[in-house]
Scaffold this motif. Structure first.
Motif, PDB file in Angstrom:
ATOM      1  N   GLU A 128       1.016   9.490   1.820  1.00 58.52           N
ATOM      2  CA  GLU A 128       0.459   8.069   1.994  1.00 58.52           C
ATOM      3  C   GLU A 128       0.665   7.056   0.747  1.00 58.52           C
ATOM      4  N   GLU A 129       0.176   7.791  -0.523  1.00 56.65           N
ATOM      5  CA  GLU A 129       0.306   6.981  -1.505  1.00 56.65           C
ATOM      6  C   GLU A 129       1.746   6.575  -1.943  1.00 56.65           C
ATOM      7  N   LYS A 173       6.049   2.259  -1.841  1.00 53.36           N
ATOM      8  CA  LYS A 173       7.376   1.716  -1.398  1.00 53.36           C
ATOM      9  C   LYS A 173       6.996   0.245  -0.708  1.00 53.36           C
ATOM     10  N   LYS A 174       6.057   0.375   0.318  1.00 57.97           N
ATOM     11  CA  LYS A 174       5.692  -0.607   0.989  1.00 57.97           C
ATOM     12  C   LYS A 174       5.353  -1.887  -0.074  1.00 57.97           C
ATOM     13  N   MET A 175       4.638  -1.865  -1.188  1.00 58.69           N
ATOM     14  CA  MET A 175       4.255  -2.767  -2.175  1.00 58.69           C
ATOM     15  C   MET A 175       5.521  -3.157  -2.875  1.00 58.69           C
ATOM     16  N   GLU A 176       6.278  -2.213  -3.238  1.00 59.77           N
ATOM     17  CA  GLU A 176       7.767  -2.516  -3.987  1.00 59.77           C
ATOM     18  C   GLU A 176       8.766  -3.428  -2.797  1.00 59.77           C
ATOM     19  N   VAL A 177       8.792  -3.229  -1.550  1.00 55.97           N
ATOM     20  CA  VAL A 177       9.442  -4.062  -0.657  1.00 55.97           C
ATOM     21  C   VAL A 177       8.786  -5.409  -0.579  1.00 55.97           C
ATOM     22  N   ARG A 178       7.571  -5.475  -0.491  1.00 59.14           N
ATOM     23  CA  ARG A 178       7.044  -6.586  -0.225  1.00 59.14           C
ATOM     24  C   ARG A 178       7.253  -7.613  -1.392  1.00 59.14           C
ATOM     25  N   GLU A 179       7.015  -6.910  -2.696  1.00 60.56           N
ATOM     26  CA  GLU A 179       7.365  -7.547  -3.930  1.00 60.56           C
ATOM     27  C   GLU A 179       8.846  -8.179  -3.845  1.00 60.56           C
ATOM     28  N   ARG A 201       4.584  -6.448  10.752  1.00 63.75           N
ATOM     29  CA  ARG A 201       4.349  -5.514  12.034  1.00 63.75           C
ATOM     30  C   ARG A 201       4.347  -4.129  11.770  1.00 63.75           C
ATOM     31  N   LYS A 202       5.248  -3.894  10.956  1.00 63.42           N
ATOM     32  CA  LYS A 202       5.277  -2.329  10.744  1.00 63.42           C
ATOM     33  C   LYS A 202       4.095  -2.026   9.798  1.00 63.42           C
ATOM     34  N   GLU A 203       3.564  -2.950   8.918  1.00 65.08           N
ATOM     35  CA  GLU A 203       2.462  -2.334   8.284  1.00 65.08           C
ATOM     36  C   GLU A 203       1.045  -2.153   9.287  1.00 65.08           C
TER      37      GLU A 203
END
Length: 154
Positions: free
Chosen positions: A32-33, A38-44, A101-103
């Motif tokens: 989960e972490e 990775k989600k934060m990296e993609v968002r950035e 949406r995926k988030e």
């Protein structure tokens, strides 16, 4: 002696199940972490690309204005690049929406996972209690039968 071995085996199983659950939970939290990171990296990266594209659009608009004043022969090339930037901006916007949406889907799935995990923990506790109760009843019945056998042999 038989009773102690039965209890040791059952407490060993409970301990192993508990360790397994702890390992599973720890593994899930680590994943989960990792997913969150990775989600934060993609968002950035998406936000960086969006700001970069917007900055580039402004810069090209300025260049465009200067070229119009000069009657620049590169007018067509600038228009092509600007159109590509606009297309990229639209693509980035769609990617941002997809990410959101995926988030949301991820959060809903995570919540469902937690609910099922809690349900499993409750069921496991119930099972352990039922097994303990069954062992107590069986031991009680065996002691009863043993007394009957001892009283008939006397």
């Amino acid at each position: 002696m038989m009773k102690n071995q039965g209890n040791n085996a059952s407490s060993g199983n409970v301990s192993m199940e508990s360790e397994y659950e702890d390992e599973t939970i720890a593994s899930f939290r680590a994943k989960e972490e990792e997913i969150e990171k990775k989600k934060m990296e993609v968002r950035e990266k998406v936000e960086y690309q969006l700001s970069r594209a917007e900055e580039e659009t402004r810069r090209l608009a300025q260049v465009w204005n200067q070229l119009e004043v000069l009657g620049d022969p590169m007018k067509k090339e600038v228009a092509v690049v600007r159109k590509k930037i606009d297309i990229t901006n639209r693509d980035l916007k769609l990617l941002g929406q997809s990410c959101q949406r995926k988030e949301k889907e991820y959060k809903e799935t995570l919540e469902a996972f937690h609910e099922k995990n809690n349900e499993k923990a409750k069921l496991t506790t119930t099972l352990v209690e039922l097994v303990k109760q069954s062992e107590r009843l069986r031991m009680s019945k065996l002691e009863e039968l043993s007394k009957i056998m001892n009283s008939t042999t006397d």
